[in-house]
Design a protein around this motif. Structure first.
Motif, short mmCIF file in Angstrom:
data_model
loop_
_atom_site.label_atom_id
_atom_site.label_comp_id
_atom_site.label_asym_id
_atom_site.label_seq_id
_atom_site.Cartn_x
_atom_site.Cartn_y
_atom_site.Cartn_z
N ARG A 303 24.61 43.82 40.34
CA ARG A 303 25.58 42.71 40.34
C ARG A 303 26.37 42.75 39.04
O ARG A 303 26.16 41.91 38.14
CB ARG A 303 24.86 41.37 40.46
CG ARG A 303 23.99 41.26 41.70
CD ARG A 303 23.28 39.91 41.75
NE ARG A 303 22.28 39.91 42.82
CZ ARG A 303 21.33 38.98 42.95
NH1 ARG A 303 21.25 37.98 42.09
NH2 ARG A 303 20.46 39.05 43.94
N PRO A 304 27.26 43.73 38.92
CA PRO A 304 27.96 43.92 37.64
C PRO A 304 28.61 42.64 37.13
O PRO A 304 28.68 42.41 35.93
CB PRO A 304 29.02 44.97 37.95
CG PRO A 304 28.57 45.66 39.19
CD PRO A 304 27.68 44.70 39.93
N GLN A 305 29.05 41.79 38.06
CA GLN A 305 29.75 40.59 37.62
C GLN A 305 28.85 39.62 36.89
O GLN A 305 29.30 38.72 36.21
CB GLN A 305 30.42 39.92 38.80
CG GLN A 305 31.49 40.83 39.40
CD GLN A 305 32.19 40.18 40.56
OE1 GLN A 305 31.87 39.07 40.92
NE2 GLN A 305 33.16 40.87 41.11
N ASN B 20 32.27 38.04 31.57
CA ASN B 20 32.51 39.44 31.91
C ASN B 20 33.66 40.05 31.11
O ASN B 20 33.63 41.23 30.78
CB ASN B 20 32.83 39.58 33.40
CG ASN B 20 31.60 40.01 34.14
OD1 ASN B 20 31.26 41.19 34.14
ND2 ASN B 20 30.87 39.05 34.71
N ILE B 21 34.66 39.23 30.85
CA ILE B 21 35.78 39.73 30.04
C ILE B 21 35.25 40.10 28.66
O ILE B 21 35.53 41.17 28.13
CB ILE B 21 36.89 38.66 29.96
CG1 ILE B 21 37.55 38.52 31.33
CG2 ILE B 21 37.90 39.00 28.88
CD1 ILE B 21 38.52 37.34 31.44
N LYS B 22 34.46 39.20 28.10
CA LYS B 22 33.88 39.48 26.79
C LYS B 22 32.98 40.70 26.83
O LYS B 22 33.04 41.57 25.95
CB LYS B 22 33.06 38.27 26.30
CG LYS B 22 33.91 37.17 25.70
CD LYS B 22 33.06 36.22 24.83
CE LYS B 22 32.09 35.42 25.71
NZ LYS B 22 31.24 34.51 24.92
N PHE B 52 38.27 45.43 39.17
CA PHE B 52 37.06 44.72 38.75
C PHE B 52 37.38 43.26 38.49
O PHE B 52 36.72 42.35 39.00
CB PHE B 52 36.49 45.40 37.49
CG PHE B 52 35.30 44.69 36.92
CD1 PHE B 52 34.10 44.62 37.62
CD2 PHE B 52 35.37 44.09 35.67
CE1 PHE B 52 32.99 43.97 37.08
CE2 PHE B 52 34.27 43.45 35.13
CZ PHE B 52 33.09 43.39 35.84
N PHE B 53 38.43 43.00 37.73
CA PHE B 53 38.76 41.61 37.42
C PHE B 53 39.30 40.87 38.64
O PHE B 53 39.05 39.68 38.81
CB PHE B 53 39.73 41.55 36.24
CG PHE B 53 39.09 41.95 34.94
CD1 PHE B 53 37.98 41.26 34.46
CD2 PHE B 53 39.55 43.04 34.21
CE1 PHE B 53 37.35 41.63 33.28
CE2 PHE B 53 38.92 43.41 33.02
CZ PHE B 53 37.82 42.70 32.56
N ARG B 54 40.02 41.58 39.46
CA ARG B 54 40.55 40.94 40.67
C ARG B 54 39.42 40.44 41.59
O ARG B 54 39.63 39.52 42.37
CB ARG B 54 41.40 41.95 41.46
CG ARG B 54 42.82 42.03 41.00
CD ARG B 54 43.67 42.85 41.98
NE ARG B 54 44.95 43.20 41.35
CZ ARG B 54 45.33 44.43 41.04
NH1 ARG B 54 44.55 45.46 41.33
NH2 ARG B 54 46.49 44.64 40.45
N SER B 55 38.26 41.07 41.47
CA SER B 55 37.21 40.79 42.44
C SER B 55 36.48 39.46 42.21
O SER B 55 35.68 39.04 43.04
CB SER B 55 36.19 41.93 42.42
OG SER B 55 35.47 41.89 41.19
#
Lengths: 363, 363, 363, 363
Positions: A303-305, B20-22, B52-55
């Motif tokens: 779950r990478p997120q 996640n951004i961090k 990835f970010f869109r998800s």
């Protein structure tokens, strides 16, 4: 490098040699001292060029400091060494896949991932309990609790645990729970730490410093070996170059080939940290095997997120399947065995293994 | 990158996104303007991270300048293009081997080498008539006489000639004799030259500048393409890094994988110039194929000791045989054809070629 | 960076802004969301360019993550800080010279050098007791005996001792004998060590990692500061680049100027390790002062031929005299005081010192 | 480097020499051939270390290829050369300021800037008519119209024009209008172009390639000089390193000091392109003068927001005033004259100029 010429060497042949020296990018000075006719070749020709220069007709001998006396080198043509843990061998024709999450975040997260990996035949599990982070305000790992989680995983799934040691004061704790001690890129020149792991009886996975030269990389390994521990697995993990936008670091594939030539130690590649993007992991893994790597270490997260670190570069376990399939095929081109594939498929060892064992009995 | 959030997004999910951004190494600022809830992500996330970010659940859309409007990019999911010369195609599943001496030194030397290569099924012949040399006192090539020698070779052995163009004033002469115009690493940013070859109807083999970023490399190709010439073959040839003792440059294998993702152009690799040592050429060639390269360009000399340039990195023709054998095997793992091997073995094209042809008739 | 435009901004002015963004090397995307008209500027514009973009007429505000919340930055326009040891201050207009041998080799050697330096007005004495060496077979220092020698020197000549700490286990010993704890370039990312020195009440001289970015360099300082120790002196010591033949590393003079802008901490320069050649030390020292450095740290040995380390880069004490003379002159151009010169000449502090003291009483 | 030892040298002294070689970071091999006792020092010691090794008692002589036969080097202790244009001299104690806009955009823009600069005593005016741009879609310059504008400016304000040549086909046009031909960083290895400007009777300002080593930089100058043109002004403009976020390139200040040692040619610094941010220009200019630079080239624009290129790094003319004032002071510390300041103040030449002239009459 000093080239001693034969007495009465043909000047035309000497001229050809000099031309070749120039063509190879070196400058030189010619000297005659005590009757000896010599060429002083300026700059350090690489290991690979010694034979080239030796091959010229007028050359009597080549004098060089390249004796490779350190234990890390193939002094006297030393053959490949390998590192065996819990009956699994890295090197010597066996290519291992080390996989797992960047950080141990909880028992549940770790177990979920370990279970999936285990089913794919993967026996080497990586996970960070102590995390070196650029910012002091980032997640620093679960520390000793993380180690304990790894220990439980190891038992439950019969896995080999690879985890990082950051601080000499944690050495006992890490040794208690880990099978292979990882020294990270930031500590590649932390000589106090290297000396300590050199006193252990545990294999050490040593990452190359992000800007270590090959020589420095191998001398870091020497810090470990000179203390008595020769179970060192080298790990190329990308170097820092001018390109930092398209990918995090540049995987130094040439280093893999060169290290295989000059050192007898096994070397693996970490494509996840090198590229910093999961989409590149498969390609770089396959290229590394083709370049001669003895293993691959990849970051995996189901779950990478939710990952607390390195989310963007973590593969989902299902993405490992095509990687493993292709890796097994590429390994086979070189007469090697991609172990987790063989394990999953019921094969135990690579074709040359049997011969090796028979041969090693005679040694 | 600007992330526009959905109205009423769950703050817990937003927190996960921010984490996640961090974790991906970026900093961010949150803004609310005109009622729109947004996250400004600082730094340029790579092409690979957009999805990835869109998800993430709270993301409405991602605003970015990454439109890849230039012709060199895969705008709108453009498929791989390939370059065909004299009926031979580079790219699209065909992996070509370009081989030959660094410099054309004489008709005899060139012919000897061409004959040997031809017998191995090699159809792409490289050789320098104009030589860019770091020192003005080094051999600068046979110039137009060199071109004429290449022309005779091409006819006699039915080969495709690849040779370097250094100076806009030689463009007619080079075009008369060469099939593929090479732009060397030193001229990768010589825009006057790039524009001129952009006006030709000949394929151009464009080497990456020794310190060009991926973006700059592709924009150099764009200089050619925007003039109307879309027959560009990219060539990775090693980048300049801090390591210069163990090998000349570091082959940027990650670049090969990344360029295959973002651009539709074929890309080949030059392991000879990259490593500067012939012993490394085979390993790096195989790694390049595994990384996705559409071809390999190697320097070959049958008498390296007599070579007027690049002696130390030139393979002897017989050393090519194991390389070709292994390359064909590795290519096959990827469903591709190593063309000179196929030619020598009587095969004409790769398995997917037939399908492609049938399909392309429909397009 | 996200640029929010004013409502009804003149499109011609917006076009000019967009042109400037492009000219500055950035790409952008324009977005309109919830009625807000915005420009998303891709890539991370440096600290220095924020004001530039803010200055355009159509710009309502600029949203960025550059908040510089870490203690190491000049949050809210924080003024220069300085570090005072034994009544001597580094920073705030005082430029200090730290000098001494690479290694403490014996009491005699150390004392000979200290005596000479002391006579020149130099109060900051450097010398290594624990030596980080690339090869494990090189001289590793006198360890605790070295520290004791330094202690005796400090007392005899009333000097401030700067010495390196390599290992958390030596922290008590080093603290007992040293006035300033040096963290070397190889340990710049040894976070375990940084955290420990962050708990001390002693000033820390933190060298930049040989390939640390500015951001990483400052975050290493943050590791110390976030533990409570704000007495950090930064030290630029040359970075690893493609040039390694003409000089060991490239002194990153731009880093000095940039760090002075973004951080309030004092920064000094080590030209000896940077260049690796004593002939370059004077020039680089003067350039560093002109670039804004608060101090210089140089390696000095009275008998370089007998030195056990770094012989080639050690200045003889008498070579320091012209350096000090010129340094004092250059410092004066900037209204600063080169302290050892002032001390030798009877001056105690720099012209702005008195004003500062009066002012600081009011604060 | 080959060190020939004296017959019967004291072995203890030899041991000390060997220790020093190791300490300096070199490896060595000892050889005895034809009765000559020798030490082969591996790796290329820099120019600066030859004397160090020569100074040891047992050394009879040092054999090296470092003969510096090329014209660009100080063969036989050659003194500094300088370049004089329209009665103004760069080098030899005179420090010049070259200023002007990145691009010539229109007569009005150019004139406005030239007028302001002229009033400050600045005589060297830079401006690009042909612009090398990373993207083919960026503004490429006014070409020949730009040259004509520069010509008019030169006449009206009695200025020396410095402008870039990109293409051999424009050489006549550029020569007609310019006083100094600039070769940009992207063409530093465009040997065809270098050879052509080598045939001119005009001074050439040669920028260092963004990743050229010192040796390559000087050999690029040699390409010009070996054609007969010895009026070469070198220009350091920043090198590409791993740091690309905080500033565009790293100004290689060490290169300035080293080039001053090994070459007799004048060298100037371009802080504008190096840093890519106007805020850093003053500091870097002053540091460059302290490091020994013979001049500074800065980009100036009175309306940066309207500039068609390099807006973010262009100084406003009024920002030049404090730079000039400080530069004059720093120059004076070194007994040199910052010419535009002297011109503005009525001084014509630097203190050592008169002596030089008298001396040169005798030569």
């Amino acid at each position: 490098m000093l080239i001693i010429l034969k007495k009465g060497a043909d000047e035309k042949e000497v001229a050809r040699l000099l031309e070749n020296i120039k063509q190879s990018g070196y400058t030189y000075a010619r000297a005659n001292e005590g009757g000896a006719d010599m060429i002083e070749l300026e700059g350090a020709p690489s290991y690979f060029q010694l034979d080239f220069f030796r091959s010229f007709a007028p050359v009597k001998k080549v004098v060089t400091s390249f004796e490779y006396r350190e234990k890390v080198y193939r002094a006297g043509g030393k053959k490949d060494t390998s590192v065996t843990v819990k009956g699994r061998r890295i090197g010597g024709g066996n290519i291992e896949l080390i996989a797992g999450p960047c950080s141990v975040e909880s028992y549940e997260q770790t177990e979920r991932i370990a279970e999936k990996l285990s089913k794919m035949g993967i026996r080497f599990f990586r996970g960070g309990a102590y995390k070196p982070r650029t910012s002091p305000y980032s997640f620093q790992g679960l520390n000793e609790n993380g180690l304990k989680i790894l220990s439980r995983i190891a038992k439950k799934y019969d896995m080999v645990i690879v985890t990082e040691l950051l601080d000499v004061r944690n050495i006992d704790a890490v040794c208690e729970h880990a099978d292979i001690i990882q020294i990270g890129t930031r500590n590649a020149n932390n000589y106090a730490l290297l000396k300590e792991v050199g006193k252990l009886k545990k294999p050490v996975l040593l990452k190359r410093g992000i800007s270590s030269t090959i020589k420095e990389f191998l001398l870091s390994a020497e810090y470990i070996m000179c203390q008595g521990n020769s179970e060192v697995i080298l790990c190329e993990r990308g170097i820092r170059t001018f390109e930092s936008e398209a990918y995090r670091t540049s995987l130094d594939i040439t280093a893999v080939s060169v290290v295989k030539e000059v050192s007898h130690l096994p070397i693996i590649v970490d494509p996840s940290h090198s590229a910093g993007a999961w989409n590149l992991v498969e390609r770089l893994s396959l290229a590394s095997i083709a370049a001669g790597a003895d293993g691959i270490m990849v970051e995996v997260h189901d779950r990478p997120q939710e990952a607390l670190s390195d989310a963007g570069q973590s593969l989902k376990p299902e993405k490992l399947k095509p990687l493993i399939k292709k890796a097994a095929e590429v390994a086979e081109c070189f007469g090697k065995t991609f172990m987790c594939s063989a394990a999953a498929g019921g094969r135990k060892e690579n074709p040359s293994e049997k011969r090796r064992k028979i041969k090693s009995k005679k040694d």
